[in-house]
Scaffold this active site. Structure first.
Site, PDB file in Angstrom:
ATOM      1  N   PHE B 134       0.847  -1.180   0.000  1.00  0.00           N
ATOM      2  CA  PHE B 134       0.000   0.000   0.000  1.00  0.00           C
ATOM      3  C   PHE B 134       0.885   1.232   0.000  1.00  0.00           C
ATOM      4  O   PHE B 134       2.043   1.172   0.421  1.00  0.00           O
ATOM      5  CB  PHE B 134      -0.898  -0.003   1.244  1.00  0.00           C
ATOM      6  N   GLN B 247      -7.653  14.595   4.117  1.00  0.00           N
ATOM      7  CA  GLN B 247      -7.089  13.751   3.069  1.00  0.00           C
ATOM      8  C   GLN B 247      -8.064  13.616   1.900  1.00  0.00           C
ATOM      9  O   GLN B 247      -9.209  13.226   2.080  1.00  0.00           O
ATOM     10  CB  GLN B 247      -6.782  12.362   3.611  1.00  0.00           C
ATOM     11  N   HIS B 249      -8.534  11.464  -1.134  1.00  0.00           N
ATOM     12  CA  HIS B 249      -8.059  10.202  -1.697  1.00  0.00           C
ATOM     13  C   HIS B 249      -7.935  10.387  -3.211  1.00  0.00           C
ATOM     14  O   HIS B 249      -8.839  10.945  -3.836  1.00  0.00           O
ATOM     15  CB  HIS B 249      -9.057   9.091  -1.372  1.00  0.00           C
ATOM     16  N   LEU B 263     -15.357   5.569  -3.391  1.00  0.00           N
ATOM     17  CA  LEU B 263     -13.945   5.179  -3.312  1.00  0.00           C
ATOM     18  C   LEU B 263     -13.566   4.014  -4.228  1.00  0.00           C
ATOM     19  O   LEU B 263     -14.311   3.054  -4.390  1.00  0.00           O
ATOM     20  CB  LEU B 263     -13.607   4.795  -1.875  1.00  0.00           C
ATOM     21  N   GLU B 266      -7.045   1.845  -2.947  1.00  0.00           N
ATOM     22  CA  GLU B 266      -5.640   1.925  -3.306  1.00  0.00           C
ATOM     23  C   GLU B 266      -5.117   0.537  -3.670  1.00  0.00           C
ATOM     24  O   GLU B 266      -4.115   0.401  -4.351  1.00  0.00           O
ATOM     25  CB  GLU B 266      -4.897   2.465  -2.071  1.00  0.00           C
ATOM     26  N   ARG B 322      -0.911   9.433  -0.540  1.00  0.00           N
ATOM     27  CA  ARG B 322      -2.175   9.851  -1.145  1.00  0.00           C
ATOM     28  C   ARG B 322      -2.212  11.344  -1.475  1.00  0.00           C
ATOM     29  O   ARG B 322      -2.759  11.742  -2.501  1.00  0.00           O
ATOM     30  CB  ARG B 322      -3.329   9.527  -0.197  1.00  0.00           C
ATOM     31  N   HIS B 393     -11.797  12.166   1.780  1.00  0.00           N
ATOM     32  CA  HIS B 393     -11.764  10.802   2.303  1.00  0.00           C
ATOM     33  C   HIS B 393     -11.624  10.714   3.819  1.00  0.00           C
ATOM     34  O   HIS B 393     -12.194   9.834   4.445  1.00  0.00           O
ATOM     35  CB  HIS B 393     -10.609  10.063   1.637  1.00  0.00           C
ATOM     36  N   ARG B 428      -2.348  10.726   6.306  1.00  0.00           N
ATOM     37  CA  ARG B 428      -2.468   9.348   6.777  1.00  0.00           C
ATOM     38  C   ARG B 428      -2.092   8.372   5.679  1.00  0.00           C
ATOM     39  O   ARG B 428      -2.453   8.569   4.512  1.00  0.00           O
ATOM     40  CB  ARG B 428      -3.911   9.081   7.208  1.00  0.00           C
TER      41      ARG B 428
END
Lengths: 246, 619
Positions: B134, B247, B249, B263, B266, B322, B393, B428
């Protein structure tokens, strides 16, 4: 953009009725979008249960043109053109208001199912080893989003209201997820036969048809559980074997 | 109408409340709330959980990619130290270092514990919990179940919790915390079904209400994510920090409009998916930040090998953090290289050039993504690329907490999960949210129980209750006034403005405009009116909720104006670089005695030396 009429069930002190609302439909809209639009424009107090609007939480179950579906995953482009769309609450549960039903019975039934009980860990660090092939079928059951559409369409619950005798497809799937969990050592077959009434299911597969997660409820969960119950309680050879092996 | 009016009048005059007493009250029933409740019940205190919706429907169900924990099942070079360093680097060193340390150390146990409670994670060949790559994680670290890890996590916690001694209040909304002097001693709410008032007395209250994505127009969040808990804590006097760090995304759906923002995990990139602009160029190779140069590949072939588990390969730039990927996508779109519906292309179908059973492989690894596109956009992701663009996000900021106990700056009030702040700093990493819930949910439950055991029950004066009750019912009173506002309209206007003015690229003039507009929104929220009666009335619920949405919007805008630099999730067009000064501070927000929102710069916590050493060694 097209105008579409929605006949939405609204409760009132004498029960309820369908009320017609007209709203604009644009490309890509789902039924829940239309309901939200109607709520914002015409009926602020229209009660509808929803959370994720992505087919993952299982909150917005309703009957659209008579079919049990998630409103957030039903595209307007799949509705018959030029015809009104009817939306009503799930029939198998008592209505709280408008499209919202009281599904609390499902939570009570779930609590009555014996909880997960793992065997002792396989490794000294307290962990287990499981092969992917052995968990594939359990993972299928664990996809369940608890939308309760299967409960809604099950005729034992829908037509005969036997909620206290038959746990229903959702809880058969839950039972199956526990019973077929490679680590689980609990025995739920007695409860399946008695308290949870697996015998009431006569395999019409309606539950499988409506499952938005495409879980093979009847073939993969209920029938294997029925076989386990049959093996344990109705197989004469097994019965003899058990008597003598005691 | 008459019937409804009597109903209301009676409630105002009689001020009737149902009253409940618990040691620990958990507000929120997502991952953090359930984990906290379980831990508190283990400690032997009486526990209640307030679910805004039905149990098991919280936003946690939407988490896809996985839960980050240095189990080292796939790559034995992983350890808590690497996870800690990755988290700090991802957060651009504004993180609460102690939280990052506890998180990295305790996440593996929290994940293994889930397995003991029945969770069924995907497996490695030798039967252990499988971990995937990730963004920002040096080694494959995310324990996962396909792309529905959040559902697995919440269901496991839910099914465990129902057999603990925990009282669960489903479809209850908390509208205010209750205080006695400086202490929080309970909460005031109503049940959705009938709209009856409930007063929950508690020795300790845990906020676990999640995020605030729904104050933006384009968001990946569930409908419940309106920032309620952050606002409740703020109005009870708690300090907020890092609110500027939202954040976005990088990969949300952009088409059709009704699913815009939904969403796309990822995990698609973790499994080999690549980003291209309309010219077919993999633009992520064009801009690799200094901080990540050493560990990012400049070669397409090497990037592919990384996603397939080659331990000697470096990660492809699609797996950068991100904030960075989202900005690159925004740039491509802005400069005219986007896709027809205003996104860029995310392509996983191309892996058929590399593996023979690609179609099956994609469906197995990314089942929800496959269905989501098939059913909502009519796109088969095994055959064609997806159109994607940034979506709101997560909020890194929130209620300031003590790292070890999760106590806020208000005695008796704890917070955990997304509504709490500190662990993630300026940005994050994917997968660190689910582990955050588990690690700090547990800690909050544990310490709230300890606190409750050492505290006497407080009392609440009737005046406080009456004030709240009057405010909560006021939307009904405004129904036919000339200034009455439609709550849904106010909400959607606010979302629109936040998206436009406090979004992914920020600039002082727009932030000033936003702050002015938010003041006007506060006015409008005060005029929000509703008809009907108190039974399951979404118009009423929204009218009340607007207060929280406006509060959180204001905190974000003020904090964003205060931080005159670009860092992590916060990008300022007028200050595009990092600043030495702002590297050392967190932006804090608190309510003063007069009820105004006050912004302050507070020095960040000084990191323990041995931890600094770990960071330096791994640079």
């Amino acid at each position: 953009m097209a105008k579409v009429v929605f006949n939405i069930w609204r409760t009132n002190p004498s029960g309820g009725e369908f009320r017609a609302y007209e709203t604009d439909i644009t490309e890509g809209m789902v039924v829940l979008d239309a309901v939200h639009q109607i709520q914002a424009e015409h009926a602020n107090d229209l009660a509808v249960r929803w959370n994720c609007k992505a087919g993952k939480c299982g909150s917005c179950s309703a009957e659209i043109n008579g079919h049990p579906k998630l409103m957030c995953m039903t595209r307007m482009s799949d509705m018959p053109e030029g015809k009104p769309v009817s939306i009503q609450p799930m029939k198998a549960f008592p209505v709280i208001k408008d499209l919202v039903t009281d599904v609390s019975v499902n939570y009570r039934v779930k609590k009555s199912i014996k909880k997960f009980k793992p065997r002792s860990p396989d490794a000294p660090d307290g962990t287990w080893r499981m092969a992917q092939v052995d968990i594939d079928r359990v993972q299928e059951f664990r996809k369940c989003i608890e939308c309760f559409l299967c409960q809604d369409v099950c005729h034992v619950l829908r037509e005969h209201a036997l909620h206290d005798k038959f746990a229903g497809p959702r809880h058969m799937v839950y039972n199956a997820a526990l019973e077929m969990h490679p680590l689980d050592i609990e025995d739920r077959t007695g409860d399946l036969k008695n308290a949870h009434g697996i015998g009431f299911c006569n395999i019409t597969k309606c539950c499988t048809t409506v499952c938005p997660e495409n879980i093979h409820i009847t073939d993969n969960a209920i029938i294997p559980l029925k076989e386990r119950v049959a093996d344990k309680f109705y197989d004469p050879l097994m019965k003899l074997f058990r008597i003598f092996s005691k | 109408m008459f019937y409804g009016y009597l109903d209301r009048l009676e409630d105002i005059l009689m001020a009737s409340y149902e009253t409940y007493h618990h040691d620990v009250l958990v507000i929120g029933s997502g991952g953090a709330g359930l984990r906290a409740a379980i831990e508190a019940s283990v400690a032997g205190v009486s526990v209640a959980v307030i679910c805004r919706s039905l149990l098991g429907k919280a936003h946690t169900v939407m988490a896809e990619g996985g839960v980050a924990a240095a189990l080292a099942n796939v790559d034995d070079r992983d350890s808590w130290k690497v996870h800690f360093t990755d988290t700090m680097r991802g957060g651009q060193y504004l993180n609460n270092w102690r939280m990052a340390e506890l998180h990295a150390k305790e996440a593996p146990d929290r994940v293994r514990e889930l397995e003991a409670w029945g969770a069924v994670f995907d497996r490695t060949d030798d039967g252990k919990i499988l971990q995937r790559n990730f963004g920002g994680h040096k080694y494959p670290r995310l324990a996962h179940v396909g792309d529905r890890t959040g559902l697995e996590l919440i269901r496991t916690l839910q099914d465990y919790a129902i057999h603990q001694k925990i009282d669960v209040y489903q479809e209850h909304t908390i509208v205010s915390l209750l205080k006695e002097g400086e202490k929080v001693v309970g909460a005031f709410g109503y049940d959705r079904e009938k709209g009856l008032f409930k007063v929950f007395h508690a020795k300790a209250v845990i906020m676990a209400t999640g995020g605030m994505g729904k104050i933006y127009k384009i968001s990946s969040n569930s409908g419940d994510c309106t920032g309620g808990g952050i606002s409740l804590a703020y109005h009870a006097g708690a300090e907020l920090i890092d609110m500027e760090f939202v954040q976005f995304h990088p990969t949300g759906m952009v088409w059709p409009p009704s699913v815009r923002g939904l969403l796309i995990t990822e995990g698609v990139r973790g499994e080999g998916g690549v980003l291209r602009n309309k010219q077919g160029r993999r633009f992520m190779f064009d801009d690799i930040p200094e901080l990540y140069k050493g560990q990012t590949s400049t070669d397409e072939e090497e990037g592919w090998r990384y996603t397939q588990g080659d331990k000697n390969a470096k990660r492809p730039p699609e797996l950068l953090t991100r904030d960075h990927v989202a900005r690159c996508i925004t740039r491509e779109i802005k400069e005219g290289r986007g896709s027809p519906h205003g996104g860029v292309y995310l392509d996983i179908a191309w892996i058929k050039e590399k593996i023979s059973n690609a179609s099956e492989h994609i469906k197995r690894k990314l089942p929800s993504m496959y269905h989501q596109f098939k059913e909502l956009a009519g796109v088969d992701i095994t055959k064609e690329p997806m159109e994607v663009g940034p979506t709101t996000h997560y909020i890194m900021g929130g209620v300031r907490v003590d790292a070890d106990t999760q106590m806020t700056t208000v005695p008796g009030l704890f917070a955990a999960g997304e509504c709490a702040a500190g662990l993630h700093g300026a940005n994050r990493l994917g997968g660190n949210s689910l582990s955050d819930l588990l690690v700090f949910g547990k800690r909050a439950g544990e310490h709230a129980a300890v606190y409750a055991k050492g505290t006497k029950a407080g009392s609440v004066d009737d005046k406080q209750l009456e004030e709240i009750a009057t405010w909560v019912l006021s939307p009904f009173e405004r129904e036919s006034t000339p200034t009455a506002e439609n709550p849904f309209q106010v909400q959607s206007d606010l979302q629109e403005e936040m998206q436009k003015l406090v979004g992914i690229v920020r600039v002082e003039s727009e932030l000033n405009e936003a702050i002015e507009k938010i003041k006007a929104f506060r006015e409008r929220a005060g005029h929000a009116a509703c008809g009907g009666n108190r039974g399951f009335n979404p118009g009423w619920h929204t009218a009340i909720e607007l207060k929280h949405m406006v509060t959180v919007a204001e905190a974000i805008a003020l904090a964003a104006r205060e931080r005159k630099e670009s860092r992590g999730g916060h990008f300022r067009e007028d200050y595009p670089g990092k600043s030495e000064v702002f590297a050392k501070i967190n932006v804090s927000i608190q309510k003063d005695a007069a009820g105004n929102m006050v912004v302050k710069q507070v020095p960040k916590l000084k990191i323990r030396e041995d931890l600094q050493q770990i960071i330096d060694e791994m640079k």
